[in-house]
Every structure is written in structure tokens, then in C-alpha cells.
Scaffold this active site. Structure first.
Site, PDB file in Angstrom:
ATOM      1  N   HIS A  68      -5.516   3.541  -1.691  1.00 17.90           N
ATOM      2  CA  HIS A  68      -6.813   3.783  -1.053  1.00 17.90           C
ATOM      3  C   HIS A  68      -7.135   5.267  -1.171  1.00 17.90           C
ATOM      4  CE1 HIS A  68      -9.638   2.641   2.500  1.00 17.90           C
ATOM      5  NE2 HIS A  68     -10.110   3.703   1.860  1.00 17.90           N
TER       6      HIS A  68
ATOM      7  N   ASN B 262       0.864  -1.185   0.000  1.00 18.84           N
ATOM      8  CA  ASN B 262       0.000   0.000   0.000  1.00 18.84           C
ATOM      9  C   ASN B 262       0.900   1.235   0.000  1.00 18.84           C
ATOM     10  OD1 ASN B 262      -1.580   2.256   0.927  1.00 18.84           O
ATOM     11  ND2 ASN B 262      -3.138   0.817   1.618  1.00 18.84           N
TER      12      ASN B 262
ATOM     13  N   THR C 148      -7.822   6.397   9.092  1.00 17.48           N
ATOM     14  CA  THR C 148      -7.497   5.143   8.418  1.00 17.48           C
ATOM     15  C   THR C 148      -8.686   4.215   8.594  1.00 17.48           C
ATOM     16  OG1 THR C 148      -5.861   3.360   8.221  1.00 17.48           O
ATOM     17  CG2 THR C 148      -6.387   4.118  10.456  1.00 17.48           C
TER      18      THR C 148
ATOM     19  N   ARG D 173       4.793  18.302   1.333  1.00 15.60           N
ATOM     20  CA  ARG D 173       5.759  19.307   0.874  1.00 15.60           C
ATOM     21  C   ARG D 173       5.311  20.009  -0.408  1.00 15.60           C
ATOM     22  NH1 ARG D 173      11.357  20.009   2.020  1.00 15.60           N
ATOM     23  NH2 ARG D 173      11.939  21.965   1.017  1.00 15.60           N
TER      24      ARG D 173
ATOM     25  N   HIS E  49      -4.145  11.961   0.487  1.00 16.27           N
ATOM     26  CA  HIS E  49      -2.897  11.251   0.152  1.00 16.27           C
ATOM     27  C   HIS E  49      -2.953  10.831  -1.309  1.00 16.27           C
ATOM     28  CE1 HIS E  49      -5.626   8.123   1.537  1.00 16.27           C
ATOM     29  NE2 HIS E  49      -5.421   8.416   2.797  1.00 16.27           N
TER      30      HIS E  49
ATOM     31  N   ARG F  29      -9.159   8.618  -1.042  1.00 12.90           N
ATOM     32  CA  ARG F  29     -10.319   9.100  -0.287  1.00 12.90           C
ATOM     33  C   ARG F  29     -10.868  10.351  -0.959  1.00 12.90           C
ATOM     34  NH1 ARG F  29      -7.368   6.239   3.590  1.00 12.90           N
ATOM     35  NH2 ARG F  29      -8.694   4.996   4.947  1.00 12.90           N
TER      36      ARG F  29
ATOM     37  N   HIS G  19      -4.130  -4.590   7.625  1.00 14.53           N
ATOM     38  CA  HIS G  19      -4.214  -3.540   8.634  1.00 14.53           C
ATOM     39  C   HIS G  19      -3.344  -3.896   9.836  1.00 14.53           C
ATOM     40  CE1 HIS G  19      -6.181   0.319   9.655  1.00 14.53           C
ATOM     41  NE2 HIS G  19      -5.799  -0.010  10.871  1.00 14.53           N
TER      42      HIS G  19
ATOM     43  N   GLU H 158      -8.663   0.297  -3.015  1.00 14.99           N
ATOM     44  CA  GLU H 158      -9.560   0.198  -1.868  1.00 14.99           C
ATOM     45  C   GLU H 158     -10.378   1.479  -1.732  1.00 14.99           C
ATOM     46  OE1 GLU H 158      -6.595  -2.389   1.049  1.00 14.99           O
ATOM     47  OE2 GLU H 158      -6.941  -0.255   1.454  1.00 14.99           O
TER      48      GLU H 158
ATOM     49  N   GLY I 271       1.004  -1.384   4.299  1.00 19.56           N
ATOM     50  CA  GLY I 271       1.465  -0.057   3.939  1.00 19.56           C
ATOM     51  C   GLY I 271       2.228   0.640   5.039  1.00 19.56           C
ATOM     52  N   HIS I 272       1.518   1.078   6.078  1.00 17.90           N
ATOM     53  CA  HIS I 272       2.119   1.919   7.113  1.00 17.90           C
ATOM     54  C   HIS I 272       3.358   1.262   7.732  1.00 17.90           C
ATOM     55  CE1 HIS I 272       2.178   5.051  10.190  1.00 17.90           C
ATOM     56  NE2 HIS I 272       2.479   4.086  11.039  1.00 17.90           N
TER      57      HIS I 272
END
Length: 240
Positions: free
Chosen positions: A43, A7, A100, A18, A50, A45, A190, A70, A213-214
Site C-alpha cells: 500500500h 501485506n 492507516t 534505520r 513505508h 502512499r 484490516h 492498494e 499485515g500488521h
């Protein structure tokens, strides 16, 4: 084999913080595939804080592994996914202001809505997955929607594993076994990380794909992206 889908939302978050185009999300997607990742997940939104909708379009010709998008199937998301036709769409019941993903679908309550959405995606040749909590009745409900797969929401497992409670994997084992019996494919995601992924993979049967991802991006700050991807692949491919 369990595929690793990376992700890349956090790369877009860093870029947006930035301004400009550094780091470049398309180049990062190309790099993680070159390093061995077997899929790319985004994902987007509605506020595009992002991943932007244009990122989703720009990534399409560059993702030659599995492309997984997603999101909550509001109209703009539905139109985006159908126009891109990724490998897979994962339906997530995000609130607009959610930082999230924080819950799976109440599939019983939203069954008719999900049936209609899934039918539209499948008519366009897109594999479907539903983000679900590890609750048996929700797995049964998922079968009735016509979805191809479920994605097990693994935050609870990760939290319990971090506390040293390995029993936290049991609901996931039970749900995976039921999904297999029902003929549903199984994804998971997740808060999965290098610390907890091997135990999850060893104990939960039939997992076809994990989306990470994270944790992967955070681990890469210390260990390097290419190295971290190889570490995940080794853990996912290790024999039980």
C-alpha cells in the site's frame, strides 16, 4: 479456498526507520511466498513513508503469486499501477495524512469517479477491488461501478470480536451474501489476526482473499514468519 495475501508495508517501515536496505522488502516478499503465502500486498502512499514507488516496481518480477497494490487512485498511483499491471488493484479512500486505512468508500457519492478509474484499470487487464464498509447500500453501489470485487473493511469486526461480541460479524455475513447474489468477488482485510480469522472465515461466506499485515508481522516477532503463515493457512483452510 480463501487465499492469504501478506501485506509487507511494516517491513518497509522497519527498513526506513534505520535507513539502508535491511530488511529487504523484495527478499521478504520472496520468502513469504516460499513459506506458503498466496499473495503479496503493498500500500504505497504519496509520502512513501513505508513502501516506496520503486519498491512496487522492484517487486513486480518477484511476485509469482497474486500481486495486490492498494491505494487512493490519485494520478501518481494510477500511473504506477498501470505501468506495473499487478494482479489486482484495491482502491482505498486514504487521506494523505492517514496512519492507516480508516474507512471504506462512500461509493454512492463517488460513483462516477470510481466508474472511470475502474474502467481504466480493467482496460489494462488489472482486476479491481473497492475497500468498503459493511453497509448493504455500499455493496449495491459497488456493483454499479463495474468493480470485480469488494474488500470488506474488517476493523469493526475485529474490535467487537476482541470485546467478546461475536454478533459483530453479522453485518459482514449480510454484505457477503448480497455480494454473492450480485456476482461480486469478496476480499477482506484490516485488523484480522490469528485470534479472529477462523471465526470470520467460518461465518462469512465466499471470502476469496484476506490481506493481513500488521498483526501477521507482530505475531511473527514471537512465533516466526514461516510458522505464522502456516498457522494462518491452517485456519483459512479448516472446514467449517
Amino acid at each position: 479456498m480463501t487465499k492469504l495475501s501478506v501485506n509487507i508495508n511494516k517491513i518497509a517501515t522497519l527498513r526506513n526507520s534505520r535507513g539502508g536496505d535491511v530488511p529487504n522488502v523484495v527478499q521478504f516478499a520472496k520468502d513469504v511466498q516460499r513459506f506458503g503465502a498466496e499473495g503479496v500486498t503493498i500500500h504505497p502512499r504519496p509520502d512513501e513513508r513505508h513502501i516506496r514507488y520503486q519498491d512496487a516496481r522492484d517487486l513486480k518480477p518477484e511476485v509469482y503469486t497474486e500481486y495486490n497494490i492498494e491505494g487512493n487512485p490519485i494520478k501518481s498511483f494510477l500511473d504506477l499501477v498501470i505501468s506495473i499491471k499487478p494482479t489486482q488493484v484495491t482502491l482505498v479512500p486514504d487521506a494523505v495524512d492517514a496512519i492507516t486505512s480508516n474507512a471504506g468508500w462512500d461509493i454512492i457519492k463517488h460513483k462516477d469517479f470510481l466508474i472511470d478509474v475502474i474502467q481504466e484499470f480493467k482496460q489494462n487487464g488489472i482486476r479491481t477491488s473497492i475497500f468498503v464498509d459493511p453497509v448493504l447500500k455500499q455493496i449495491e453501489g459497488a456493483k454499479a461501478t463495474g468493480t470485480d470485487r469488494i474488500e470488506l473493511y474488517t476493523e469493526a469486526y475485529a474490535h467487537q470480536y476482541g470485546l467478546g461480541n461475536t454478533e459483530g460479524v453479522k453485518p459482514y455475513v449480510e454484505c457477503a451474501e448480497l455480494a454473492i447474489d450480485l456476482g461480486l468477488g469478496i476480499n477482506a482485510g484490516h485488523d484480522l489476526s490469528l485470534d479472529n480469522i477462523a471465526f470470520f472465515k467460518k461465518n462469512v461466506p465466499g471470502v476469496q482473499e484476506v490481506s493481513i499485515g500488521h498483526a501477521l508481522i507482530a505475531e511473527s516477532l514471537y512465533l516466526g514468519v514461516e510458522n505464522v503463515i502456516q498457522m494462518y493457512l491452517n485456519k483459512l483452510k479448516a472446514k467449517s
